[in-house]
Motif scaffolding. Structure first.
Motif, mmCIF file in Angstrom:
data_model
loop_
_atom_site.group_PDB
_atom_site.id
_atom_site.type_symbol
_atom_site.label_atom_id
_atom_site.label_comp_id
_atom_site.label_asym_id
_atom_site.label_seq_id
_atom_site.Cartn_x
_atom_site.Cartn_y
_atom_site.Cartn_z
ATOM 1 N N MET A 1 49.082 28.431 42.051
ATOM 2 C CA MET A 1 48.582 29.202 43.194
ATOM 3 C C MET A 1 47.432 30.112 42.765
ATOM 4 N N ASN A 2 46.545 30.428 43.715
ATOM 5 C CA ASN A 2 45.407 31.291 43.427
ATOM 6 C C ASN A 2 45.869 32.710 43.132
ATOM 7 N N GLN A 3 45.284 33.296 42.107
ATOM 8 C CA GLN A 3 45.565 34.701 41.802
ATOM 9 C C GLN A 3 44.688 35.581 42.683
ATOM 10 N N ILE A 4 45.319 36.454 43.452
ATOM 11 C CA ILE A 4 44.578 37.401 44.281
ATOM 12 C C ILE A 4 44.242 38.651 43.477
ATOM 13 N N VAL A 5 45.209 39.111 42.676
ATOM 14 C CA VAL A 5 45.012 40.281 41.816
ATOM 15 C C VAL A 5 45.378 39.908 40.394
ATOM 16 N N SER A 6 44.522 40.246 39.451
ATOM 17 C CA SER A 6 44.876 40.091 38.036
ATOM 18 C C SER A 6 44.222 41.226 37.257
ATOM 19 N N THR A 7 44.969 41.770 36.319
ATOM 20 C CA THR A 7 44.414 42.798 35.446
ATOM 21 C C THR A 7 44.614 42.363 33.999
ATOM 22 N N HIS A 8 43.730 42.817 33.154
ATOM 23 C CA HIS A 8 43.824 42.486 31.723
ATOM 24 C C HIS A 8 43.841 43.775 30.919
ATOM 25 N N SER A 9 44.969 44.056 30.291
ATOM 26 C CA SER A 9 45.130 45.242 29.431
ATOM 27 C C SER A 9 44.674 46.513 30.143
ATOM 28 N N LEU A 10 45.024 46.634 31.416
ATOM 29 C CA LEU A 10 44.610 47.789 32.211
ATOM 30 C C LEU A 10 45.343 49.042 31.728
ATOM 31 N N SER A 11 44.572 50.070 31.382
ATOM 32 C CA SER A 11 45.162 51.292 30.827
ATOM 33 C C SER A 11 44.481 52.519 31.429
ATOM 34 N N LYS A 12 45.270 53.585 31.540
ATOM 35 C CA LYS A 12 44.731 54.892 31.944
ATOM 36 C C LYS A 12 45.374 55.958 31.065
ATOM 37 N N ARG A 13 44.521 56.697 30.377
ATOM 38 C CA ARG A 13 44.997 57.733 29.466
ATOM 39 C C ARG A 13 44.467 59.082 29.921
ATOM 40 N N TYR A 14 45.354 60.058 29.972
ATOM 41 C CA TYR A 14 44.974 61.438 30.239
ATOM 42 C C TYR A 14 45.197 62.216 28.942
ATOM 43 N N GLY A 15 44.114 62.586 28.265
ATOM 44 C CA GLY A 15 44.247 63.201 26.948
ATOM 45 C C GLY A 15 44.801 62.175 25.974
ATOM 46 N N ASN A 16 45.910 62.515 25.352
ATOM 47 C CA ASN A 16 46.546 61.584 24.417
ATOM 48 C C ASN A 16 47.728 60.851 25.041
ATOM 49 N N VAL A 17 47.934 61.048 26.328
ATOM 50 C CA VAL A 17 49.107 60.472 26.997
ATOM 51 C C VAL A 17 48.673 59.322 27.908
ATOM 52 N N PHE A 18 49.300 58.165 27.725
ATOM 53 C CA PHE A 18 49.020 57.018 28.586
ATOM 54 C C PHE A 18 49.873 57.102 29.858
ATOM 55 N N SER A 19 49.215 57.108 31.011
ATOM 56 C CA SER A 19 49.922 56.985 32.283
ATOM 57 C C SER A 19 50.225 55.512 32.557
ATOM 58 N N VAL A 20 49.269 54.664 32.163
ATOM 59 C CA VAL A 20 49.420 53.206 32.274
ATOM 60 C C VAL A 20 48.889 52.616 30.973
ATOM 61 N N LYS A 21 49.643 51.696 30.383
ATOM 62 C CA LYS A 21 49.251 51.154 29.084
ATOM 63 C C LYS A 21 49.273 49.626 29.085
ATOM 64 N N GLU A 22 48.102 49.039 29.040
ATOM 65 C CA GLU A 22 47.907 47.594 28.861
ATOM 66 C C GLU A 22 48.732 46.761 29.848
ATOM 67 N N ILE A 23 48.517 47.056 31.128
ATOM 68 C CA ILE A 23 49.209 46.322 32.190
ATOM 69 C C ILE A 23 48.451 45.036 32.500
ATOM 70 N N ASN A 24 49.174 43.927 32.508
ATOM 71 C CA ASN A 24 48.615 42.631 32.916
ATOM 72 C C ASN A 24 49.301 42.208 34.213
ATOM 73 N N LEU A 25 48.738 42.646 35.309
ATOM 74 C CA LEU A 25 49.327 42.399 36.623
ATOM 75 C C LEU A 25 48.858 41.047 37.147
ATOM 76 N N SER A 26 49.747 40.315 37.793
ATOM 77 C CA SER A 26 49.387 39.014 38.352
ATOM 78 C C SER A 26 50.042 38.845 39.713
ATOM 79 N N VAL A 27 49.220 38.868 40.762
ATOM 80 C CA VAL A 27 49.701 38.715 42.136
ATOM 81 C C VAL A 27 49.043 37.476 42.723
ATOM 82 N N CYS A 28 49.858 36.519 43.150
ATOM 83 C CA CYS A 28 49.334 35.256 43.673
ATOM 84 C C CYS A 28 49.221 35.281 45.186
ATOM 85 N N GLU A 29 48.383 34.416 45.700
ATOM 86 C CA GLU A 29 48.143 34.329 47.140
ATOM 87 C C GLU A 29 49.451 34.071 47.890
#
Length: 303
Positions: A1-29
């Motif tokens: 199935m077609n991937q509508i959403v995909s992320t590769h190593s998606l990360s968000k860091r505030y200072g030294n703290v990761f709120s999100v760390k290397e997320i590989n999200l996969s949402v199909c149609e």
């Protein structure tokens, strides 16, 4: 199935703290993707990064097969979203709030009428939003998110503020959207039972890290069914079962056997009856999504 959403190593860091760390999200149609996690796990931050509301520290976001950064305007035209709490003008009526979004989206009047009907606000559309209950404001926010009948609908806690009847109605509405309107749904929630009833795919995030991602069937396969047997004499039955090679746990007023086939259950039943032990009840127990979730997260945080 077609991937509508995909992320590769998606990360968000505030200072030294990761709120999100290397997320590989996969949402199909056509998916209804349930994004689960305790408060503070990183769900809302992830959804905000998908919409360009928060800039990732690292990683990439692709939506509709295109990178978000270079194609943000085009991509967002085909997304509807409700993040955290609904935004509205309280001095305006529900209908007037919908008209504001209608002008921004450039959609016809029929969309406004249909979206209000879908969330059961057609009779309250001329009331000022300041007079709306929390649940009505939530339904209005969802109506505004759906106004353009987008390809992708992102909802952050869509049942927040709704009473039990409203939660049931919202569940049925969300379940109908992929087939009726061709929408793909990505929603976060802390209501495990609701996700279990409507999601086709699940992602479980904890401490900013993805612990599980896959179909609901794949997640439920982690549940090991057990057999609960209620007898008149638990002590004697347990001794007999042990002599036959079965280790039974005592749980409340019953004995519990794990990893046992149907044929072995039938044999245990026959043997107990032959030993003059009355078998009062035999039932299969499956673990719900909450117990699987607690296993994955170590049970350290409640939702």
């Amino acid at each position: 199935m077609n991937q509508i959403v995909s992320t590769h190593s998606l990360s968000k860091r505030y200072g030294n703290v990761f709120s999100v760390k290397e997320i590989n999200l996969s949402v199909c149609e056509g998916d209804i993707y349930g994004f689960l996690g305790p408060n503070g796990a990183g769900k809302t931050t992830t959804l905000k990064m998908l919409l360009g509301l928060v800039r990732p520290t690292d990683g990439k976001v692709n939506i509709f097969g295109k990178e978000l950064g270079a194609n943000r305007r085009h991509i967002l035209q085909n997304i509807g979203s409700l993040i955290e709490s609904p935004s509205n003008y309280e001095h305006l009526t529900g209908l007037e709030n919908m008209r504001v979004v209608q002008r921004l989206r450039g959609v016809p009047d029929k969309n406004v009428t249909e979206a209000l009907r879908m969330v059961r606000l057609e009779k309250q559309k001329d009331k000022k939003v300041a007079q709306y209950s929390l649940g009505m404001k939530q339904r209005l926010g969802i109506a505004m998110a759906m106004l353009s009948f987008p390809k992708l609908l992102i909802l952050d806690e869509p049942t927040n503020g709704l009473d039990p009847a409203g939660i049931g109605e919202m569940r049925e509405l969300i379940k109908s959207l992929p087939q009726r309107y061709g929408m793909t749904i990505l929603l976060s929630s802390h209501l495990l039972s609701e996700i279990e009833q409507m999601a086709t795919s699940v992602g479980i995030i904890h401490g900013g890290t993805m612990l599980f991602q896959g179909s609901m069937e794949k997640l439920q396969a982690r549940s090991r069914p057990s057999i609960r047997i209620k007898v008149q004499d638990h002590a004697m039955a347990r001794e007999l079962l042990a002599s036959w090679g079965f280790f039974a746990k005592v749980q409340e007023d019953s004995l519990v056997l794990e990893n046992i086939t149907d044929s072995r259950v039938a044999q245990v039943n026959r043997d107990l009856v032959a030993a003059n032990i009355d078998v009062l009840r035999i039932e299969e127990q499956t673990r719900n999504l909450e117990s699987i979730f607690l296993d994955l997260t170590g049970g350290g945080n409640s939702l």
